[in-house]
Design an enzyme around this catalytic site. Structure first.
Site, PDB file in Angstrom:
ATOM      1  N   GLY A  34      39.623  37.469  32.221  1.00 23.31           N
ATOM      2  CA  GLY A  34      41.035  37.253  32.520  1.00 23.31           C
ATOM      3  C   GLY A  34      41.194  35.874  33.125  1.00 23.31           C
ATOM      4  O   GLY A  34      40.227  35.311  33.663  1.00 23.31           O
TER       5      GLY A  34
ATOM      6  N   GLN B  11      44.776  28.917  37.923  1.00 26.75           N
ATOM      7  CA  GLN B  11      43.326  28.675  37.931  1.00 26.75           C
ATOM      8  C   GLN B  11      42.947  27.449  37.117  1.00 26.75           C
ATOM      9  O   GLN B  11      41.838  26.929  37.261  1.00 26.75           O
ATOM     10  CB  GLN B  11      42.581  29.893  37.367  1.00 26.75           C
ATOM     11  CG  GLN B  11      42.676  31.123  38.251  1.00 26.75           C
ATOM     12  CD  GLN B  11      41.836  32.246  37.688  1.00 26.75           C
ATOM     13  OE1 GLN B  11      42.288  32.971  36.821  1.00 26.75           O
ATOM     14  NE2 GLN B  11      40.606  32.366  38.157  1.00 26.75           N
TER      15      GLN B  11
ATOM     16  N   CYS C 195      35.703  36.575  40.433  1.00 29.03           N
ATOM     17  CA  CYS C 195      36.780  35.661  40.028  1.00 29.03           C
ATOM     18  C   CYS C 195      36.178  34.288  39.736  1.00 29.03           C
ATOM     19  O   CYS C 195      35.367  33.800  40.523  1.00 29.03           O
ATOM     20  CB  CYS C 195      37.801  35.562  41.165  1.00 29.03           C
ATOM     21  SG  CYS C 195      39.162  34.437  40.803  1.00 29.03           S
ATOM     22  N   LEU C 196      36.592  33.672  38.636  1.00 27.63           N
ATOM     23  CA  LEU C 196      36.066  32.348  38.286  1.00 27.63           C
ATOM     24  C   LEU C 196      36.418  31.305  39.349  1.00 27.63           C
ATOM     25  O   LEU C 196      35.720  30.305  39.495  1.00 27.63           O
ATOM     26  CB  LEU C 196      36.621  31.892  36.929  1.00 27.63           C
ATOM     27  CG  LEU C 196      36.147  32.684  35.691  1.00 27.63           C
ATOM     28  CD1 LEU C 196      36.879  32.188  34.446  1.00 27.63           C
ATOM     29  CD2 LEU C 196      34.644  32.592  35.501  1.00 27.63           C
TER      30      LEU C 196
ATOM     31  N   HIS D 272      44.760  41.818  38.721  1.00 26.08           N
ATOM     32  CA  HIS D 272      44.047  40.696  39.348  1.00 26.08           C
ATOM     33  C   HIS D 272      44.745  39.370  38.984  1.00 26.08           C
ATOM     34  O   HIS D 272      44.973  38.515  39.843  1.00 26.08           O
ATOM     35  CB  HIS D 272      42.591  40.718  38.856  1.00 26.08           C
ATOM     36  CG  HIS D 272      41.742  39.569  39.298  1.00 26.08           C
ATOM     37  ND1 HIS D 272      40.603  39.731  40.058  1.00 26.08           N
ATOM     38  CD2 HIS D 272      41.842  38.225  39.072  1.00 26.08           C
ATOM     39  CE1 HIS D 272      40.061  38.541  40.282  1.00 26.08           C
ATOM     40  NE2 HIS D 272      40.784  37.608  39.695  1.00 26.08           N
ATOM     41  N   GLU D 273      45.102  39.223  37.700  1.00 25.52           N
ATOM     42  CA  GLU D 273      45.733  37.968  37.259  1.00 25.52           C
ATOM     43  C   GLU D 273      47.146  37.826  37.833  1.00 25.52           C
ATOM     44  O   GLU D 273      47.559  36.730  38.192  1.00 25.52           O
ATOM     45  CB  GLU D 273      45.747  37.868  35.728  1.00 25.52           C
ATOM     46  CG  GLU D 273      44.369  37.971  35.053  1.00 25.52           C
ATOM     47  CD  GLU D 273      43.272  37.148  35.698  1.00 25.52           C
ATOM     48  OE1 GLU D 273      43.573  36.064  36.241  1.00 25.52           O
ATOM     49  OE2 GLU D 273      42.111  37.586  35.688  1.00 25.52           O
TER      50      GLU D 273
ATOM     51  N   HIS E 277      47.060  36.402  41.178  1.00 26.38           N
ATOM     52  CA  HIS E 277      46.932  34.932  41.165  1.00 26.38           C
ATOM     53  C   HIS E 277      48.300  34.256  41.123  1.00 26.38           C
ATOM     54  O   HIS E 277      48.507  33.219  41.753  1.00 26.38           O
ATOM     55  CB  HIS E 277      46.136  34.468  39.945  1.00 26.38           C
ATOM     56  CG  HIS E 277      44.648  34.475  40.130  1.00 26.38           C
ATOM     57  ND1 HIS E 277      44.021  33.710  41.075  1.00 26.38           N
ATOM     58  CD2 HIS E 277      43.658  35.145  39.485  1.00 26.38           C
ATOM     59  CE1 HIS E 277      42.704  33.907  41.004  1.00 26.38           C
ATOM     60  NE2 HIS E 277      42.459  34.782  40.044  1.00 26.38           N
TER      61      HIS E 277
END
Ligand SMILES: [Zn+2]
Length: 157
Positions: free
Chosen positions: A46, A51, A88-89, A130-131, A134
């Site tokens: 995702g 990000q 998470c990236l 989760h996204e 963000h």
């Protein structure tokens, strides 16, 4: 295509509330493609626009071959609950057990600019939540207990 650069904690853009997307044109579709390419390049499932340094309400997800591209995603309904360890990236060193609803209905604009409604469960429902976090400036570390957070901050400074 080259992957976009991933913004990492504590970059300030990750803390901003993203602004709504006004319309879906070729430019927005290109961003979805670049985000998908970048997410796959870094082996994510995702990705949210902040990000990659864009403070707009775009998210993508890819779980078990299903690709979701959404602008202005909104959770209409949420049920059940489950605790799963998330990464998470943008926060590469953290793994956090997070309790979330596991069945959700999400609304948003797809890559054609059409409003779609999607009911989903399990991993895909989790990734979408989760996204969406963000887009509101929320990161997995905000779900940590105070002790774990303290320990994480000590390690990352
Ligand atoms: Zn993330």
């Amino acid at each position: 295509m080259a992957p976009l650069q991933i913004k990492k904690y504590p970059d300030k853009i990750l803390r901003q509330k993203c602004t709504p997307v006004e319309s879906i044109t070729a430019k927005e579709r290109e961003l979805f493609d670049e985000m998908l390419f970048t997410m796959r390049h870094f082996c994510g499932i995702g990705l949210a626009a902040p990000q990659v340094g864009i403070s707009k309400r775009f998210i993508i997800a890819e779980v078990e071959g299903v690709i979701i591209r959404l602008a202005n995603p909104e959770i209409l309904d949420a049920n059940g609950s489950d605790i799963v360890s998330e990464g998470c990236l943008s926060v590469p060193d953290a793994k956090v057990d997070i309790k979330r609803p596991d069945i959700i209905t999400v609304k948003g604009l797809n890559e054609e600019g059409k409003t779609i409604k999607l009911k989903t469960s399990g991993l895909l429902a989790r990734v979408l939540q989760h996204e969406i976090d963000h887009l509101n400036g929320k990161l997995i570390i905000d779900h940590m207990s105070i002790l774990t957070k303290l320990n994480f901050n000590l390690k990352s400074t």
